[in-house]
Design an enzyme around this catalytic site. Structure first.
Site, short mmCIF file in Angstrom:
data_model
loop_
_atom_site.label_atom_id
_atom_site.label_comp_id
_atom_site.label_asym_id
_atom_site.label_seq_id
_atom_site.Cartn_x
_atom_site.Cartn_y
_atom_site.Cartn_z
N GLU A 21 17.70 -29.65 9.64
CA GLU A 21 17.74 -29.48 11.16
C GLU A 21 16.95 -28.33 11.44
OE1 GLU A 21 21.62 -28.64 12.10
OE2 GLU A 21 22.03 -27.39 10.28
N LYS B 230 30.47 -25.08 12.98
CA LYS B 230 29.67 -24.26 13.63
C LYS B 230 30.13 -22.84 13.88
CE LYS B 230 27.64 -24.93 18.14
NZ LYS B 230 26.14 -24.70 17.85
N ARG C 120 34.24 -31.26 18.09
CA ARG C 120 33.70 -30.62 16.83
C ARG C 120 34.24 -29.10 16.84
NH1 ARG C 120 27.31 -30.20 17.61
NH2 ARG C 120 27.63 -28.79 19.01
#
Ligand SMILES: Cc1ncc(COP(=O)(O)O)c(C=O)c1O
Length: 329
Positions: free
Chosen positions: A214, A181, A84
């Site tokens: 989320e 992220k 990721r």
């Protein structure tokens, strides 16, 4: 700080170090080791865990990060977190200061140097220092940083009595920034502050089509009245490594009759509120049952059986699964 007419001091190197230590004395932290590619090694004194102010990550938010857990002296699921990390780097047009294997090795060796056997590893990639411009400075060298710390701690009652969440009034990040992220967590921070101010434990983003997104640093999932575990699609939220792993592990509950199916799908707020169980999922929280959303009680007001079963599966995987990396301390 009181206002005085005294001239501002120009500090010596020694005074700077003294001042950095004084700051840490006011704000004691448990950071046990920090690697910086800019320093070329590891420091264990938190006062020295610093980054230049003109690094593009600091003044423009042009940086990314990820976090993996240390469990009983082993690192859990690091490769998923590194995958990721590399995807985030690519989307952010950040150069890598080293190969994936080299960064992986630095993460493991910084963990070893810290001596910490339980906790978290957070690592960042920055586009480097050299100007206060919008574009990265010409010739800027990317920075890689690794911090070993105890990990985030949540109240014990989240486990025993469950978590209370609210629909945040803050807009969800556009998909590109939500799936990457980056170090810009402003909406996530404001959502959590808003929830605390209003007497809740956390918030949840709803996207522009009315689908559940989320939470601040956690994913959410639901168990429908007909026992289907449903998780929002990952095209508008972060691909949580914990959620992805649990979606695999949860399949083992189907032959046991605890679940009918496991699905990744769009979930409307109305569908979410009709759920039998709601879950918060993430590396730091692991699995926690949501017992209230806005003014709706969920289930019977206590964490339900699927939340407990998933937590057990995850804890087992963290203790004995095949995703553990040995650290040689
Ligand atoms: C916005 C956001 N969503 C979800 C998660 C959960 O991801 P993970 O399971 O990898 O911790 C995190 C934590 O990294 C997060 O910051």
């Amino acid at each position: 700080m009181p206002v005085t007419n005294a001239p501002l001091k120009t500090l010596t190197d020694a005074q700077v170090i003294e001042q950095l230590r004084a700051l840490r004395a006011k704000q004691p932290v448990k950071y046990t080791a920090f690697y910086s590619s800019q320093l070329g090694g590891i420091v264990t004194d938190p006062a020295l865990m610093v980054i230049p102010f003109d690094d593009h990550m600091v003044h423009r938010g042009h940086g990314i990060f990820d976090t993996a857990g240390i469990v009983n002296g082993k690192i859990y699921d690091l490769d998923a977190h590194l995958d990721r990390f590399l995807k985030s780097a690519e989307r952010s047009k950040l150069m890598l200061p080293a190969s994936r294997d080299e960064m992986r090795d630095i993460i493991i060796r910084t963990t070893a140097a810290s001596g910490r056997r339980d906790g978290s590893i957070r690592y960042w990639l920055s586009s480097g220092p050299g100007s206060l411009d919008l574009a990265p400075a010409a010739g800027a060298e990317p920075g890689f940083f690794v911090m070993i710390f105890p990990g985030l701690v949540y109240p014990e009652k989240w486990k025993t009595s469950g978590v209370r969440v609210m629909t945040t009034t803050y807009p969800i990040k556009p998909p590109l920034y939500a799936i990457t992220k980056t170090t810009n967590y402003m909406p996530n921070v404001l959502m959590q502050m808003e929830a605390k101010e209003k007497g809740f434990d956390n918030g949840v983003f709803i996207d522009h089509d009315g689908h559940v997104g989320e939470s601040s640093n956690m994913n959410v999932a639901f168990v429908s009245q007909d026992d289907v575990l449903a998780h929002p699609k990952f095209d508008h939220i972060l691909s949580g490594c914990t959620s992805l792993r649990l979606l695999e592990l949860a399949r083992t509950l189907v032959p046991k009759g605890l679940l009918k199916d496991v699905r990744v799908t769009d979930i409307s707020l109305a569908e979410a509120l009709a759920a039998k169980e709601m879950l918060l999922i993430g590396s730091s929280v692991k699995v926690a049952g949501i017992v209230q959303w806005d003014d709706h009680a969920i289930g019977n007001g206590a964490p339900g059986p699927i939340s407990r079963a998933l937590l057990e599966l995850l804890e087992e995987d963290m203790r004995t699964g095949d995703r553990l990396i040995e650290v040689v301390y």
